[in-house]
Enzyme design. Structure first.
Site, PDB file in Angstrom:
ATOM      1  N   ASP A 255      21.218  81.356  85.452  1.00 58.73           N
ATOM      2  CA  ASP A 255      20.008  81.162  86.259  1.00 58.73           C
ATOM      3  C   ASP A 255      19.983  79.772  86.922  1.00 58.73           C
ATOM      4  OD1 ASP A 255      18.000  83.128  86.524  1.00 58.73           O
ATOM      5  OD2 ASP A 255      17.329  82.860  84.462  1.00 58.73           O
TER       6      ASP A 255
ATOM      7  N   GLN B  34      14.289  86.114  80.681  1.00 59.28           N
ATOM      8  CA  GLN B  34      13.351  86.484  81.750  1.00 59.28           C
ATOM      9  C   GLN B  34      12.063  85.677  81.634  1.00 59.28           C
ATOM     10  OE1 GLN B  34      14.093  88.643  84.235  1.00 59.28           O
ATOM     11  NE2 GLN B  34      12.091  88.520  85.178  1.00 59.28           N
TER      12      GLN B  34
ATOM     13  N   LYS C  85      18.470  94.613  86.414  1.00 54.70           N
ATOM     14  CA  LYS C  85      19.589  93.688  86.169  1.00 54.70           C
ATOM     15  C   LYS C  85      20.643  94.366  85.304  1.00 54.70           C
ATOM     16  CE  LYS C  85      16.805  89.568  86.807  1.00 54.70           C
ATOM     17  NZ  LYS C  85      15.831  88.645  86.215  1.00 54.70           N
TER      18      LYS C  85
HETATM   19  N1  GUN Z   1      11.472  85.902  86.607  1.00 58.97           N
HETATM   20  C1  GUN Z   1      11.405  86.199  87.932  1.00 58.97           C
HETATM   21  N2  GUN Z   1      12.554  85.855  88.552  1.00 58.97           N
HETATM   22  C2  GUN Z   1      13.356  85.335  87.601  1.00 58.97           C
HETATM   23  C3  GUN Z   1      14.692  84.824  87.621  1.00 58.97           C
HETATM   24  O1  GUN Z   1      15.371  84.741  88.656  1.00 58.97           O
HETATM   25  N3  GUN Z   1      15.170  84.410  86.435  1.00 58.97           N
HETATM   26  C4  GUN Z   1      14.444  84.463  85.285  1.00 58.97           C
HETATM   27  N4  GUN Z   1      15.014  84.017  84.160  1.00 58.97           N
HETATM   28  N5  GUN Z   1      13.219  84.934  85.234  1.00 58.97           N
HETATM   29  C5  GUN Z   1      12.686  85.370  86.379  1.00 58.97           C
END
Ligand code: GUN
Length: 298
Positions: A121, A98, A54
């Protein structure tokens, strides 16, 4: 004839390119970069890889990346105060914590602490509510990415029968809302659904998000249907191999023979998630800076 493979990797690369161009234009207008803060607590190896990807993708799209890697011993209070600081920081347009978080931290409390207008998100209840009532807010990245692939492939979804398998807050429920907003007739199926194969067989659009390796078989698919596979499951390693193969929730090889179009795993939905995260961050930056992003630009 075998169905078309929907190339999510190529689509995501195009989207990241568009976001990068618009982010450079944003910097010109706003006098600062759009910024995304990503918070990782603990040492989960898969999460470390995601967070690293990311950060790189954010910088490649002409945005500022703020990474916060905290030890497993971080308390809920410490994490909440970091979120408060990020909420107040004008350089931060989007905040992503995350998941999963370590067991001693209440995920819902942390999500609830994020400013909904920085919740790229789309996990905050305010954004879930906005989606449910048709107000503009942030939509979770994976279902929004699926929707982009579907509309690219099918155009207008009005009146199509869509079956979403899975009812999670992150994928199944928002996916169903988006399909409903696009005037599809939507069924949400799940582990207790009776005669699941029969239900799926009625669908013009199948979105599989159950997390069970290759559960959806060829004889569940209506000929010509569009199949979107959100699953990422690792099979047990073959003898002599160190790692098992990655497969989706759909038995790809056989389902492709029946489907009109289908996403592969890997290279289908997966790459869309980060691309949409960047898109959501760009939208957040424009809103926060009071700069118009032309409707339909991305
Ligand atoms: N863990 C796995 N995929 C995601 C996501 O799209 N967002 C977040 N915050 N955590 C994740």
């Amino acid at each position: 004839m075998a169905g078309t493979i929907i190339d999510g990797k190529a689509f995501a690369a195009q989207l990241r390119e568009k976001v990068g161009t618009l982010a450079a234009a944003f910097e010109e207008k706003a006098g600062r970069k759009a910024g995304l803060a990503v918070v990782l607590v603990g040492e989960d190896p898969a999460s470390q890889v995601y967070v690293g990807s990311k950060g790189k993708a954010t910088i490649a799209a002409n945005m500022a990346s703020f990474e916060h890697r905290l030890p497993d011993s971080t308390s809920e209070g410490e994490l909440l105060s970091l979120v408060e600081r990020l909420n107040a920081d004008p350089a931060v347009d989007g905040i992503l914590v995350q998941l999963p978080l370590p067991d001693h931290i209440d995920e819902q409390a942390v999500i609830a602490a994020i400013d909904p207008d920085k919740d790229v998100d789309g996990f905050h209840v305010t954004n879930a509510g906005r989606l449910a009532v048709g107000q503009s807010g942030f939509v979770p990245c994976t279902p929004l990415g699926c929707m982009m692939l579907l509309t690219d492939r099918l155009g207008d979804l009005s009146g199509l029968d869509a079956v979403v398998i899975g009812r999670s807050n992150i994928v199944g429920k928002p996916m169903a809302q988006l399909l409903l907003d696009a005037n599809a007739t939507v069924t949400i199926a799940h582990s207790r659904t009776k005669d699941l194969a029969d239900v799926v067989r009625r669908a013009d659009i199948v979105v599989a998000a159950v997390g069970r390796a290759e559960m959806v078989r060829a004889d569940w698919i209506k000929p010509g249907a569009t199949v979107i596979d959100v699953g990422i499951n690792r099979l047990a390693p073959e003898p002599g191999a160190s790692k098992g193969r990655l497969v989706g929730d759909v038995a790809f090889g056989e389902a492709r023979e029946v489907a009109g179009a289908i996403t592969p795993v890997p290279g289908g939905v997966g790459p869309m998630t980060i691309a949409v995260l960047l898109r959501n961050t760009l939208v957040a930056a424009h809103r926060n800076a009071g700069i118009d992003l032309p409707e339909g630009a991305i």
